[in-house]
Motif scaffolding. Structure first.
Motif, PDB file in Angstrom:
ATOM      1  N   PRO A  61      44.033 -24.232  49.274  1.00  0.00           N
ATOM      2  CA  PRO A  61      42.434 -24.937  48.385  1.00  0.00           C
ATOM      3  C   PRO A  61      41.789 -23.251  48.604  1.00  0.00           C
ATOM      4  O   PRO A  61      41.857 -23.049  49.511  1.00  0.00           O
ATOM      5  N   SER A  62      40.742 -23.040  47.727  1.00  0.00           N
ATOM      6  CA  SER A  62      40.140 -22.077  48.296  1.00  0.00           C
ATOM      7  C   SER A  62      38.943 -22.826  48.854  1.00  0.00           C
ATOM      8  O   SER A  62      38.719 -23.627  49.349  1.00  0.00           O
ATOM      9  N   ARG A  63      38.533 -21.672  49.661  1.00  0.00           N
ATOM     10  CA  ARG A  63      37.305 -22.287  50.826  1.00  0.00           C
ATOM     11  C   ARG A  63      36.359 -23.014  50.384  1.00  0.00           C
ATOM     12  O   ARG A  63      35.791 -23.812  50.899  1.00  0.00           O
ATOM     13  N   ARG A  64      35.910 -22.290  49.263  1.00  0.00           N
ATOM     14  CA  ARG A  64      34.298 -22.671  48.233  1.00  0.00           C
ATOM     15  C   ARG A  64      34.565 -24.655  48.687  1.00  0.00           C
ATOM     16  O   ARG A  64      33.897 -25.472  48.356  1.00  0.00           O
ATOM     17  N   GLU A  65      36.232 -24.745  47.886  1.00  0.00           N
ATOM     18  CA  GLU A  65      36.207 -26.321  47.953  1.00  0.00           C
ATOM     19  C   GLU A  65      36.346 -26.261  49.204  1.00  0.00           C
ATOM     20  O   GLU A  65      36.379 -28.158  49.585  1.00  0.00           O
ATOM     21  N   ASN A  66      37.266 -26.067  50.125  1.00  0.00           N
ATOM     22  CA  ASN A  66      37.329 -26.180  51.626  1.00  0.00           C
ATOM     23  C   ASN A  66      36.183 -26.843  51.994  1.00  0.00           C
ATOM     24  O   ASN A  66      35.799 -28.026  52.693  1.00  0.00           O
ATOM     25  N   ASP A  67      35.143 -25.691  51.599  1.00  0.00           N
ATOM     26  CA  ASP A  67      34.050 -26.549  52.628  1.00  0.00           C
ATOM     27  C   ASP A  67      32.881 -27.539  51.412  1.00  0.00           C
ATOM     28  O   ASP A  67      32.464 -28.390  52.447  1.00  0.00           O
ATOM     29  N   MET A  68      32.827 -27.673  50.435  1.00  0.00           N
ATOM     30  CA  MET A  68      32.934 -29.051  49.790  1.00  0.00           C
ATOM     31  C   MET A  68      33.256 -30.262  50.901  1.00  0.00           C
ATOM     32  O   MET A  68      32.555 -30.715  50.865  1.00  0.00           O
ATOM     33  N   LEU A  69      34.783 -29.967  50.822  1.00  0.00           N
ATOM     34  CA  LEU A  69      35.101 -31.555  51.072  1.00  0.00           C
ATOM     35  C   LEU A  69      35.011 -31.741  53.086  1.00  0.00           C
ATOM     36  O   LEU A  69      34.420 -32.599  52.726  1.00  0.00           O
ATOM     37  N   LEU A  70      34.980 -30.395  53.636  1.00  0.00           N
ATOM     38  CA  LEU A  70      34.760 -30.605  54.921  1.00  0.00           C
ATOM     39  C   LEU A  70      33.486 -31.092  55.139  1.00  0.00           C
ATOM     40  O   LEU A  70      33.234 -32.033  55.983  1.00  0.00           O
TER      41      LEU A  70
END
Ligand code: ASP
Ligand code: MG
Length: 401
Positions: A61-70
């Motif tokens: 996944p893109s890092r942006r979406e990963n941060d959104m999730l975490l």
């Protein structure tokens, strides 16, 4: 009125019972006449579970979406803890990283805190609220949510303590302090009443899992009174400060780190610029190199070995393969079956013989040393991973009885 920042890790807020327990600690601190800012991590294994959920859908996944999730993990914790405090009859407000003013750079997944704009926090404290802040997260200049890297809630807490000039920053966890060795492996490990920032920074970097190393760096920089203590037992923990313990303690602790791989570049040309070429390439790829060893040149060639974090090993080898011809290397070898065992203590600066005592302990245990590295206050050796636990015990017991 003095302000205390109290941080609770994932295991301390694992379930409803633990959340109520934490609410008890922070309300007691508040009732004793302090202002309280609590920083919390995601419950239990939530962050790992979220990573797994992402992987099921998109392994990359893109890092942006990963941060959104975490960042969602900490959102759950702060809301639940605020509800628990309300239930105990005290005023509380929960804030996400952006609401608490955490401005970070844009390195998604490993963002650095640039500033904390504390207006909202101050206003909530003025209203006499217990303020509960989501750890591990902030917002960047694009108004996107960022996270601070695994274990980053410690850093959130220390940064808040610095920004608010808190009297102290208490890091609550499931162990009751910093030990001379991992008590799960070293049976006679002892709890340290105090430790210096520099020693704690080395221990945290060399594999002690109790504090995020960036949080210690920040505590030192802003002179934050840090304490590591248990959320389950109300007993004194370990104080981390500038000058710790005058009592003669040669070694403050021993650690091991299995997250390491050794790479050897065999038979490179023995001419100027070889090391430069290798390590500038790795630096450009943001691959951190730890212990470096270069052999003496023979017949116009030499070998260069170094260690990297295990999950950077494959990338490092791939990069070096593109340089192989240019360097004249005959072989690039990667060994992931290694472990780094270290001892840390400011006392070794003024006492000779510490290294020899460590090597003697390893010799007595029949353990071969592959590489050695030292600084003023630490000595690390690289050994075969199969010897990791026995080496840690042997080295620990040579210095701490
Ligand atoms: N929840 C995040 C993690 O598991 C941050 C933290 O616990 O400090 O890495
Ligand atoms: Mg954690």
């Amino acid at each position: 009125m003095s302000l205390i920042v109290q941080k609770f890790g994932g295991s301390s807020v694992r379930d409803a019972g633990r959340v109520m327990n934490v609410a008890g600690i922070i309300t007691d601190t508040w009732k004793a006449g302090n202002r309280v800012v609590a920083v919390v991590s995601a419950q239990g294994d939530t962050t790992d579970d979220l990573i797994e959920k992402a992987r099921e859908i998109n392994p990359n996944p893109s890092r942006r979406e990963n941060d959104m999730l975490l960042s969602a993990g900490e959102q759950i914790s702060v809301a639940l803890l605020a509800m628990a405090v309300e239930k105990l009859g005290c005023p509380a407000v929960s804030l996400l990283g952006w609401q608490a003013g955490f401005k970070t750079n844009s390195t998604y997944g490993n963002a650095r805190i640039k500033t904390i704009e504390t207006d909202r926090l101050q206003a909530e404290l003025e209203k006499n609220n217990i303020v509960i802040v989501a750890g591990f997260q902030g917002v960047n200049k694009f108004d996107d949510v960022t996270t601070l890297g695994r274990g980053g809630s410690d850093t959130s807490a220390v940064a808040l303590a610095a920004a608010l000039s808190a009297k102290s920053c208490q890091i609550f966890t499931d162990v009751d302090g910093v030990y001379t060795g991992d008590p799960r492996i070293v049976k006679n490990a002892v709890k340290l009443p105090e430790i210096s920032y520099d020693e704690m920074l080395e221990l945290a970097t060399l594999g002690a899992q109790v504090l995020h190393n960036r949080s210690v760096e920040m505590a030192k920089k802003y002179n934050v009174n840090l304490e590591v203590l248990s959320s389950l037992q109300r007993i004194p923990g370990t104080k981390v400060k500038e000058n710790a313990g005058v009592e003669k303690m040669l070694i403050r602790g021993a650690t091991r780190d299995n997250d390491v791989a050794r790479i050897s570049i065999v038979g490179v040309r023995d001419i100027p610029g070889v090391a430069f070429r290798i390590f500038s390439r790795l630096a450009a790829k943001k691959i951190n190199v730890d212990i470096i060893l270069q052999s003496v040149g023979r017949d116009g060639t030499k070998d260069i070995s170094f260690t990297v974090a295990r999950d950077h090993a494959a990338e490092a080898v791939a990069e070096l393969n593109t340089l192989k011809e240019q360097l004249g290397a005959t072989e690039i070898i990667c060994d992931e079956n290694v472990s780094k065992v270290s001892i840390v203590g400011a006392g070794m600066e003024t006492h000779p013989g510490v290294a020899s005592k460590m090597f003697e302990a390893l010799f007595d245990a029949g353990i071969n040393i592959q590489m050695i590295s030292t600084s003023e206050i630490k000595i690390s050796v690289l050994i075969d991973i199969k010897d990791s636990e026995s080496a840690l015990k042997a080295v620990h017991d040579a210095f701490i009885d």
